[in-house]
Scaffold this motif. Structure first.
Motif, PDB file in Angstrom:
ATOM      1  N   CYS A 476      -9.899  16.161 -53.223  1.00  0.00           N
ATOM      2  CA  CYS A 476     -10.299  14.760 -53.226  1.00  0.00           C
ATOM      3  C   CYS A 476      -9.167  13.904 -53.782  1.00  0.00           C
ATOM      4  O   CYS A 476      -8.560  14.262 -54.784  1.00  0.00           O
ATOM      5  CB  CYS A 476     -11.546  14.586 -54.082  1.00  0.00           C
ATOM      6  SG  CYS A 476     -11.996  12.865 -54.309  1.00  0.00           S
ATOM      7  N   ASN A 478      -9.442  11.234 -55.292  1.00  0.00           N
ATOM      8  CA  ASN A 478      -9.873  10.582 -56.533  1.00  0.00           C
ATOM      9  C   ASN A 478     -10.147  11.558 -57.664  1.00  0.00           C
ATOM     10  O   ASN A 478     -10.080  11.202 -58.826  1.00  0.00           O
ATOM     11  CB  ASN A 478     -11.154   9.777 -56.305  1.00  0.00           C
ATOM     12  CG  ASN A 478     -11.075   8.913 -55.069  1.00  0.00           C
ATOM     13  OD1 ASN A 478     -10.041   8.315 -54.800  1.00  0.00           O
ATOM     14  ND2 ASN A 478     -12.144   8.886 -54.305  1.00  0.00           N
ATOM     15  N   CYS A 479     -10.512  12.779 -57.308  1.00  0.00           N
ATOM     16  CA  CYS A 479     -10.949  13.726 -58.334  1.00  0.00           C
ATOM     17  C   CYS A 479     -10.113  15.004 -58.207  1.00  0.00           C
ATOM     18  O   CYS A 479      -9.505  15.250 -57.185  1.00  0.00           O
ATOM     19  CB  CYS A 479     -12.419  14.109 -58.166  1.00  0.00           C
ATOM     20  SG  CYS A 479     -13.483  12.705 -57.849  1.00  0.00           S
TER      21      CYS A 479
END
Ligand code: ADP
Ligand code: ZN
Ligand code: ZN
Length: 761
Positions: A476, A478-479
């Motif tokens: 991901c 974002n993560c």
């Protein structure tokens, strides 16, 4: 002469009974019209709409009116039907029930469902338990009438007195024992003053506990403890009631021996002990060892026991005054041992201590802590690789004392670890599941007379996209987690982040190196079996997973076949890593460590390192040294690095810093709401509606709501699964007040369960 009429009134007792009607159970009122002497906590059999079922007495009143129906229906004022039978006197003790109600609150479940889950299966229910320990006996009870004294002989009047004093009824044999002849009784019945009927009498419940005759059993003597073991025992001795101790020691360092020493001290003080183990497969070994030391006071309680066996154990606990030693899996933590001295959780880090479904979703470790506080018992946690949650609570910062066992009793070295870079295998033209090194080792087993265990990560662990050329895993943006591959009914695939809901398409080429060896990861045990069978002629294989170890003793039977040399290689899932002790196993291997490393789970890294270290512990338990071979596309992954350097605590330190910075569990709380239903759209809609409904409530209490998102395994057994993940501050309570009904608004056909502090997504 006038005949005086005695107005004889039985105590008219009404009881409220919890019956297993619907999911949440319901209260019904019955009359104790057979003089069963019912009281709170009794388990009784009644009829409801013609069906027999077991229920629990939760309230009792004496009422003045005669409000039950006589056999011949002479009384018209009937409102209540009677209780048929007393199944177990004082099945549920008040303090235990109050404690269980606290547990129910923390699990966000009703007290009734909590109770049903804690009692032996089917005990509170409609299922008829096998009648193996039951026998028909005559039960004599007074028929409620006004007695004409002149019609009674002196002895008959005395018998009526006896029956009255016994709550209105007695077993026939006990009447005879009290010195009344059968003639007296028969006349009483013939004159209509009393009646009798056949009833089931449980033999176990009445049986007198036989004293242990240790001399005839030739119990094994305890070993002379090593210095480290003695230190652990001393540290235990310094604990106060309700305190906790972690015994941190590699496999073979003598932890079980310490448990036995501590247990024998508690037993000598008249205190019972509860020994918990995460997997049913580990029970037989443990029971053997404890029975050799402690004899027949050792009992088992786990899903491998039949329902009737579990009921018998429960009754033994209620009936006996002697201290007992119970060995079981997580559900045994609810056993109502009242004089409890010790609770041991062996392999405390194991996620099998967590019940995920059905509700109540509880962690046996937390339940044990709360039980210990209530009973004054002490908790001992044992592990070679303690959980981050436990490590974080070690004293002096936290409340868990520590004893370390750093040496193996046998002085055998721990197995060496070889990491095999599967990217190199590919670049050398090996497109198979197994590296050349591992293949050679396996092929050589029969000749060397050695055995191997091969771990294939469980299904559901194969849901990320990776490049076999360069090891790139699609993460991901974002993560810091791998994106999960989801498949819908039409076979369409897409990627999704379980943390932030980011979505993307499944690409066909690696963005790093452009390779087209780019696909969802993983292979099941069966595929590995097929592959090995083809590639390894003359090497005998055995498969060990949930499918092949079903049934009673399934684990043990399969392990016995392996131990007896029926196969050279045991191929299986995570279960393989747990506790088995097979001297001829010199090699443990994991085929696709990546399947463990890239799970988008809360504890993925921690759990995979624990598992791999435990797997290593399976090899080299006999004379010959052991070896662990790990195949991976990610040799630089921190888990693999710490596996090689063996610095587990260093891993915990780093991991906890990362988690603390990001406020991830255990430095925050999480709660998973799982929804499932046959209709995919209904389930998805219900999940979205639930999210909207709880958001304001969560936000005001500092909790956030992620999702709804499809579960990691989006469909199981024809049911679509969706989930909401809630995050809140460390140490806070769930954001729903006790009165808040999460289930209102959830349509029929959709099931919602609440999993506080989930271990897996
Ligand atoms: P663990 O539970 O940490 O894996 P065990 O208690 O099973 O370790 O001990 C490993 C082996 O060493 C067992 O065979 C056990 O009988 C033996 N053992 C443990 N403690 C002693 C001791 N003090 N003296 C001799 N043998 C011991
Ligand atoms: Zn690549
Ligand atoms: Zn994300």
């Amino acid at each position: 002469m006038t005949s005086a009429s005695i107005d004889f009134e039985l105590p008219h007792v009404e009881v409220d009974i919890w019956l297993p009607v619907g999911k949440e159970g319901r209260e019904f009122t019955y009359a104790d019209n057979r003089g069963l002497g019912l009281d709170l906590g009794d388990l009784v059999r009644v009829h409801l709409r013609g069906r027999p079922m077991n229920g629990l007495v939760i309230a009792r009143r004496t009422s003045k009116s005669i409000n039950y129906l006589n056999k011949d229906e002479t009384f018209e004022r009937k409102v209540l039907s009677g209780v048929d039978e007393l199944i177990q006197k004082a099945a549920v003790d008040k303090e235990w029930r109050l404690w269980l109600e606290e547990v129910a609150v923390s699990c966000h479940i009703s007290p009734f469902r909590m109770l049903k889950a804690a009692l032996p299966p089917g005990w509170l229910g409609q299922r008829n338990l096998r009648k193996q320990s039951l026998q028909d006996l005559w039960w004599v009870y007074l028929v409620d009438i006004s007695f004409d004294e002149n019609l009674l002989t002196r002895r008959q009047a005395e018998l009526i007195e006896l029956l009255k004093n016994s709550g209105g009824g007695l077993w026939q044999k006990n009447i005879y024992k009290s010195g009344f002849s059968s003639v007296i009784l028969q006349n009483l019945i013939a004159q209509g003053f009393a009646n009798r009927e056949k009833r089931k009498k449980d033999l176990d419940y009445d049986k007198k506990d036989k004293p242990l005759t240790c001399s005839s059993l030739k119990l094994e003597n305890p070993s002379q403890l090593t210095c480290e073991q003695l230190d652990a025992v001393t540290t235990y001795g310094d604990l106060n009631p309700g305190d906790k101790l972690l015994i941190w020691g590699v496999t073979g360092s003598g932890k079980t021996e310490v448990y036995m020493h501590i247990a024998s001290k508690e037993l000598a003080l008249g205190k019972s002990c509860l020994i918990l183990t995460p997997e049913i497969g580990l029970i037989p070994q443990l029971v053997d060892r404890f029975k050799k030391r402690f004899g027949p006071r050792v009992h088992e309680y786990h899903s491998g026991c039949s329902d009737a066996e579990r009921v018998r154990t429960w009754r033994e606990i209620l009936a006996t005054k002697e201290p007992l030693l119970l060995i079981g899996t997580r559900s045994a933590v609810f056993l109502p041992l009242s004089t409890l001295g010790l609770i041991v959780l062996d392999e405390e880090h194991d996620s099998s201590y967590k019940q995920e479904s059905p509700m109540p979703c509880y962690h046996a470790r937390e339940i044990a802590f709360s039980r210990a506080v209530k009973t004054g018992a002490r908790v001992v946690l044992g592990s070679a690789t303690p959980s981050l949650s436990t490590w974080k609570e070690l004293s002096p910062k936290g409340s868990i004392a520590l004893a370390r066992l750093e040496h193996r009793i046998s002085n055998n070295p721990l197995p060496g670890v070889s990491v095999i870079d599967m990217r190199q295998e590919l670049s050398c033209g090996n497109r198979g599941l197994i590296s050349r090194t591992l293949m050679q080792h396996l092929a050589g087993l029969p000749e060397a007379g050695e055995q191997a265990v091969v771990l294939v990560p469980r299904r559901g662990f194969s849901s990320f996209l990776s490049c076999r050329s360069c090891g790139e895993v699609v993460e991901c943006p974002n993560c810091d987690v791998a994106l999960t591959v989801h498949r819908d009914g039409d076979g369409r695939e897409w990627l999704r982040c379980h943390w932030c809901d980011y979505r993307s398409n499944v690409g066909t080429h690696c963005s790093e190196c452009g390779s087209n060896a780019f696909k969802p990861f993983g292979a099941g045990t069966q595929r590995v079996m097929d592959y090995l069978t083809k590639e390894l002629e003359g090497v005998k294989l055995l498969r060990f997973d949930r499918d092949t170890t079903r049934g009673r003793d399934g684990h043990r039977k399969l392990l016995e076949r392996f131990a007896s040399g029926e196969a050279d290689v045991l191929v299986g899932t995570q279960m393989l890593a747990k506790g088995m002790d097979l001297p001829r196993v010199t090699l443990a291997a994991v085929l696709a460590a990546d399947g463990l490393l890239h799970r988008p789970d809360l504890f993925a890294k921690e759990q995979s390192l624990q598992l791999l270290m435990q797997l290593a512990g399976r090899a080299g338990r006999g004379e010959r040294p052991g070896k662990l071979i790990v195949q991976t596309y990610c040799p630089e992954h921190p888990v693999i690095k710490h596996l090689v350097d063996g610095r587990y605590e260093e891993f915990l330190r780093k991991e906890s810093l990362l988690r603390k910075e990001a406020s991830l569990v255990p430095f925050s709380r999480a709660c998973l709401l799982r929804l499932s239903g046959e209709s995919a759209s209904c389930t998805a809609t219900a999940a979205a509606a639930l999210a909207e409904r709880i958001k304001p409530l969560c936000i005001t209490q500092g909790w956030s709501v992620l999702g709804p998102a499809p579960s990691l395994i989006a469909r199981i057994a024809g049911r679509s699964r969706w989930q909401l993940l809630l995050h809140g501050p460390e140490g806070s309570t769930l954001p729903f007040a006790e009165g808040f009904d999460l289930w209102s608004g959830i349509p029929r056909g959709v099931n919602l369960s609440v999993d506080p502090d989930p271990l897996q997504l």
